[in-house]
Write a protein that holds these residues in place. Sequence first.
Motif, PDB file in Angstrom:
ATOM      1  N   TYR A 256      74.376   1.872  52.245  1.00  0.00           N
ATOM      2  CA  TYR A 256      75.113   2.566  51.178  1.00  0.00           C
ATOM      3  C   TYR A 256      74.389   3.853  50.779  1.00  0.00           C
ATOM      4  CZ  TYR A 256      76.527   3.746  46.437  1.00  0.00           C
ATOM      5  OH  TYR A 256      76.918   4.430  45.324  1.00  0.00           O
ATOM      6  N   LYS A 257      73.072   3.739  50.581  1.00  0.00           N
ATOM      7  CA  LYS A 257      72.324   4.925  50.148  1.00  0.00           C
ATOM      8  C   LYS A 257      72.343   5.999  51.226  1.00  0.00           C
ATOM      9  CE  LYS A 257      69.260   2.813  46.776  1.00  0.00           C
ATOM     10  NZ  LYS A 257      67.932   2.210  46.536  1.00  0.00           N
ATOM     11  N   LEU A 259      74.675   6.409  53.575  1.00  0.00           N
ATOM     12  CA  LEU A 259      76.024   6.949  53.762  1.00  0.00           C
ATOM     13  C   LEU A 259      76.487   7.756  52.559  1.00  0.00           C
ATOM     14  CD1 LEU A 259      77.806   3.911  55.414  1.00  0.00           C
ATOM     15  CD2 LEU A 259      77.681   6.203  56.371  1.00  0.00           C
ATOM     16  N   PHE A 260      76.364   7.170  51.370  1.00  0.00           N
ATOM     17  CA  PHE A 260      77.061   7.752  50.236  1.00  0.00           C
ATOM     18  C   PHE A 260      76.171   8.554  49.300  1.00  0.00           C
ATOM     19  CE2 PHE A 260      79.753   4.139  51.445  1.00  0.00           C
ATOM     20  CZ  PHE A 260      80.861   4.877  51.812  1.00  0.00           C
ATOM     21  N   GLN A 261      74.854   8.395  49.397  1.00  0.00           N
ATOM     22  CA  GLN A 261      74.007   9.212  48.530  1.00  0.00           C
ATOM     23  C   GLN A 261      73.390  10.367  49.305  1.00  0.00           C
ATOM     24  OE1 GLN A 261      71.427   6.632  46.254  1.00  0.00           O
ATOM     25  NE2 GLN A 261      73.104   6.018  44.947  1.00  0.00           N
ATOM     26  N   THR A 262      72.835  10.096  50.492  1.00  0.00           N
ATOM     27  CA  THR A 262      72.241  11.205  51.240  1.00  0.00           C
ATOM     28  C   THR A 262      73.209  11.763  52.286  1.00  0.00           C
ATOM     29  OG1 THR A 262      71.218   9.716  52.831  1.00  0.00           O
ATOM     30  CG2 THR A 262      69.927  10.298  50.914  1.00  0.00           C
ATOM     31  N   LEU A 263      74.406  11.173  52.400  1.00  0.00           N
ATOM     32  CA  LEU A 263      75.479  11.710  53.236  1.00  0.00           C
ATOM     33  C   LEU A 263      75.075  11.893  54.701  1.00  0.00           C
ATOM     34  CD1 LEU A 263      76.732  14.423  50.732  1.00  0.00           C
ATOM     35  CD2 LEU A 263      77.459  12.058  50.904  1.00  0.00           C
ATOM     36  N   GLN A 264      74.305  10.934  55.245  1.00  0.00           N
ATOM     37  CA  GLN A 264      73.993  10.953  56.678  1.00  0.00           C
ATOM     38  C   GLN A 264      74.966   9.993  57.359  1.00  0.00           C
ATOM     39  OE1 GLN A 264      69.468  10.884  57.299  1.00  0.00           O
ATOM     40  NE2 GLN A 264      69.650  10.012  55.270  1.00  0.00           N
ATOM     41  N   PHE A 265      76.149  10.495  57.696  1.00  0.00           N
ATOM     42  CA  PHE A 265      77.215   9.593  58.133  1.00  0.00           C
ATOM     43  C   PHE A 265      76.914   8.932  59.473  1.00  0.00           C
ATOM     44  CE2 PHE A 265      79.961  12.358  55.285  1.00  0.00           C
ATOM     45  CZ  PHE A 265      79.869  11.462  54.254  1.00  0.00           C
TER      46      PHE A 265
ATOM     47  N   ASP B  88      75.027   9.379  40.225  1.00  0.00           N
ATOM     48  CA  ASP B  88      75.141   9.041  41.649  1.00  0.00           C
ATOM     49  C   ASP B  88      76.603   8.941  42.065  1.00  0.00           C
ATOM     50  OD1 ASP B  88      72.515   9.026  42.284  1.00  0.00           O
ATOM     51  OD2 ASP B  88      72.228   6.872  41.988  1.00  0.00           O
ATOM     52  N   HIS B  91      78.164  12.405  42.249  1.00  0.00           N
ATOM     53  CA  HIS B  91      77.754  13.083  43.479  1.00  0.00           C
ATOM     54  C   HIS B  91      78.598  12.581  44.644  1.00  0.00           C
ATOM     55  CE1 HIS B  91      75.087  13.625  47.056  1.00  0.00           C
ATOM     56  NE2 HIS B  91      74.955  14.820  46.526  1.00  0.00           N
ATOM     57  N   GLN B  92      78.759  11.261  44.697  1.00  0.00           N
ATOM     58  CA  GLN B  92      79.548  10.641  45.757  1.00  0.00           C
ATOM     59  C   GLN B  92      81.000  11.136  45.705  1.00  0.00           C
ATOM     60  OE1 GLN B  92      78.947   6.416  45.774  1.00  0.00           O
ATOM     61  NE2 GLN B  92      80.868   6.048  46.810  1.00  0.00           N
ATOM     62  N   ALA B  95      81.173  14.743  46.976  1.00  0.00           N
ATOM     63  CA  ALA B  95      80.947  14.852  48.417  1.00  0.00           C
ATOM     64  C   ALA B  95      82.184  14.396  49.194  1.00  0.00           C
ATOM     65  CB  ALA B  95      79.726  14.021  48.811  1.00  0.00           C
ATOM     66  N   MET B  96      82.766  13.255  48.776  1.00  0.00           N
ATOM     67  CA  MET B  96      83.911  12.722  49.505  1.00  0.00           C
ATOM     68  C   MET B  96      85.120  13.653  49.397  1.00  0.00           C
ATOM     69  SD  MET B  96      82.869  10.016  50.886  1.00  0.00           S
ATOM     70  CE  MET B  96      81.096   9.985  50.822  1.00  0.00           C
ATOM     71  N   GLU B 117      72.588  22.019  47.736  1.00  0.00           N
ATOM     72  CA  GLU B 117      73.301  21.194  48.711  1.00  0.00           C
ATOM     73  C   GLU B 117      74.766  21.627  48.817  1.00  0.00           C
ATOM     74  OE1 GLU B 117      73.843  17.212  47.368  1.00  0.00           O
ATOM     75  OE2 GLU B 117      73.983  16.384  49.385  1.00  0.00           O
ATOM     76  N   ILE B 396      68.234  15.842  48.037  1.00  0.00           N
ATOM     77  CA  ILE B 396      68.649  14.442  47.877  1.00  0.00           C
ATOM     78  C   ILE B 396      67.954  13.564  48.930  1.00  0.00           C
ATOM     79  CG2 ILE B 396      70.618  12.860  47.744  1.00  0.00           C
ATOM     80  CD1 ILE B 396      70.809  14.855  45.567  1.00  0.00           C
ATOM     81  N   LEU B 397      67.827  14.109  50.160  1.00  0.00           N
ATOM     82  CA  LEU B 397      67.132  13.372  51.218  1.00  0.00           C
ATOM     83  C   LEU B 397      65.677  13.130  50.835  1.00  0.00           C
ATOM     84  CD1 LEU B 397      68.502  15.381  54.272  1.00  0.00           C
ATOM     85  CD2 LEU B 397      68.881  12.954  53.883  1.00  0.00           C
ATOM     86  N   GLN B 400      65.526  10.622  47.783  1.00  0.00           N
ATOM     87  CA  GLN B 400      65.877   9.244  48.158  1.00  0.00           C
ATOM     88  C   GLN B 400      64.771   8.581  48.971  1.00  0.00           C
ATOM     89  OE1 GLN B 400      68.136   6.906  47.929  1.00  0.00           O
ATOM     90  NE2 GLN B 400      69.451   7.890  46.427  1.00  0.00           N
TER      91      GLN B 400
END
Lengths: 298, 443
Positions: A256-257, A259-265, B88, B91-92, B95-96, B117, B396-397, B400
Amino acid sequence: MSRLSERAWGYLLAAPAFVLLGFVALAPIGAALWLSLYRRMPVFGLDEFIGAANYVQLWSDERFWAACRVTLYFTTLSVTAELVVGFGLALLLDRLTSRSGRSSPWEQAMVLLPWAVPTVVSAQIWKWLYQPDYGLLNYLLLRVGLIDAPIDWLADPDWAIHAAVVMDVWKTTPFATLLLLAGLKALPQDLYAAATVDGAGPWERFRRITLPLLMPIVVIVLVFRTMDAVRVFDAVFVLTGGGPGNTTETLSIYAYKTLFQTLQFGYGSALATAMFILVAGLSALYVVLLRRHFQESA
Amino acid sequence: MDVATKSRRHLGRRLPVILAGVVLSLWTVAIVGCLQGGEEPASSATVLIFKHGKLSGDATVLPGLLREFEQRHPGLIVREELLPASSDRQHQYYAMNLDGGSAPFDVLAIDTIWVQEFAQAGWIGRLDDIVPMGERAAFFPSAVAAATFGGQLYAVPWYIDAGMLYYRRDLLDRYGLMPPSTWDDLVHAATVIVDAEQDRRLSGFVWQGKQYEGLICTTLDVLRSYGADLWTGDLDQAERGLQFLRDTIAMHKVSPPSTSMADEESTRHFFGDGQAVFMRNWPYAWPLLQRQGSPVRGKIGMAPLPSVPGHAGAPVLGGWLLAVAEQSSRREAAGELVRFLTSPDIQRAIAIQLGYNPARRALYSDASVLDARPELMALYPTLLQSQPRPVTPSYILLSQAAQPEISALVVGRKTPRAVLDAVRRQADRYMGGGAASVAGARQ
């Protein structure tokens, strides 16, 4: 109308259902698999085919292996406890209802209640129960004298995962109970009568009749509960968010983190695929065990 | 057959008809309601959609200001759409919805750490003409730095935050202590007060130690007060700073073990119940702690966070900015709304009526603002000193990946050195190769 065999007609009529199933179940799995072969990070405009590179990275990703360990530890503890406690409750309920000759809706409702509450809501309730200062659990343990000082269950890296297991057991034992109870109700009573005539005690009857006959139900419970426990997300996420120090980060929380937080699909899909393989592997193991069990008893 | 049974049977036969009637009339009401609700005003009007998280305080203030905007700009209608409270989740959502290429909104409120970003991704448009270069000094420099990507402005600061030290003035006075200016002073004061008070429930210093973004903020506050940083700079000094974080719990025992699950709200409740002498938190807590009925009302003070002698601290910048969706078909009107909401008059109204800290510096010497919010005077130097978190699209990377490491430090599972080794490796990975180089190539 052309002459079609009955078989062909059958396939034709079932086709819409197959197509629907394909769209609903197989297409998303295929899409995730395909995506896991890409490096896709929309923020950086990255969308390139990289073959198995995500899986190579996964292999050397410490955080992934740590999440695997947490997930398997959580699954083993919670599924075992759910089965044992669920079996106990099912036997108890079976006794109660067969003695009185009728089942009381109250007993059944009480057993089922935790299952009916949405997981996020019950996780929030448990979060309050675990609260160190005014939580009920610490209050009770202090009153009984089992502990001297309140314990912060969720902030302690050793306790946190166990706190999540206890909550999950409370929440999902009713599922095991219900399935096992249904199995118990369907057992042929004449076998017990015959065993009693032969002089078998309660333990012998349980070991030689109840347990073997209930084995298929036990495996169904194990398969369903294992699949759910490996994918556990909401219960743990609400309680701890994966912390402290990632000691409660399960595979789905990591996915989840990613995919949806750091957006590394792409990488996130590789994680999800790994989780899918783990669940599929465990389910296959159960099926093999069940088949062997039947072959031995046949 | 008695009458009751007869009428029950009669009812049974008529029940489907009644139900159908009820359902039909509900449908009619719903459809009519929808039609009325969705009724667009005069056909020539342009509707702007403004997405943001819920503001605290009086819920009628912002809509009132938006109606004022509509009056000044005939033909424009603003519709607010609220996002979930958790940042969070916001942000989601962004992004979506922005990744698809078409945006279902025009103006959006974003956290300081998202601007780079979103700008890198091409999700938000340039706003250079809304705040021309010459006017940018009117805002806090750290907020402008956070909003500038590749030399261009992509968002306009709306309100601003920085980490502060809250203290119990009454307790410090009782023992003749001053608000601490160094961490040693803080530990000393907390120890003296907690020992003397003989209150089992009283803790010395509470801060955000849960594994989430807030932990990064606290850590950076402390590290910068040691003259160090997390991802770059001097290792030894960074090690000392991290060791201090752990020591507050393990050695000095001024912070409770529950710190490893503490976030902004739980520390605010803890301090607000009178259970702590000191707290690290954002300025938003001040009006909440000072309101009617609060147990610590009138007993508290707010100061800059302590530092280490010889180093000037630099608290972490927080706050929100307004941006315009790149894919919006009404970008010019959306820019006007951003200009309006960040104008001095509106910033003043939001500061006075909602308790947010304006992003424009001049308002901190504005008589009417200081009249309503005297604490802003003390806040100003801290806000001016604040520094943003790393200004990079990869933030964010970085954050996290660092959160579990620091959380492991807080609970004593990792040493400061091991944490720094891991975090610096992550920085190399996210900033050195891959993503960053591609980012550079695209600019």
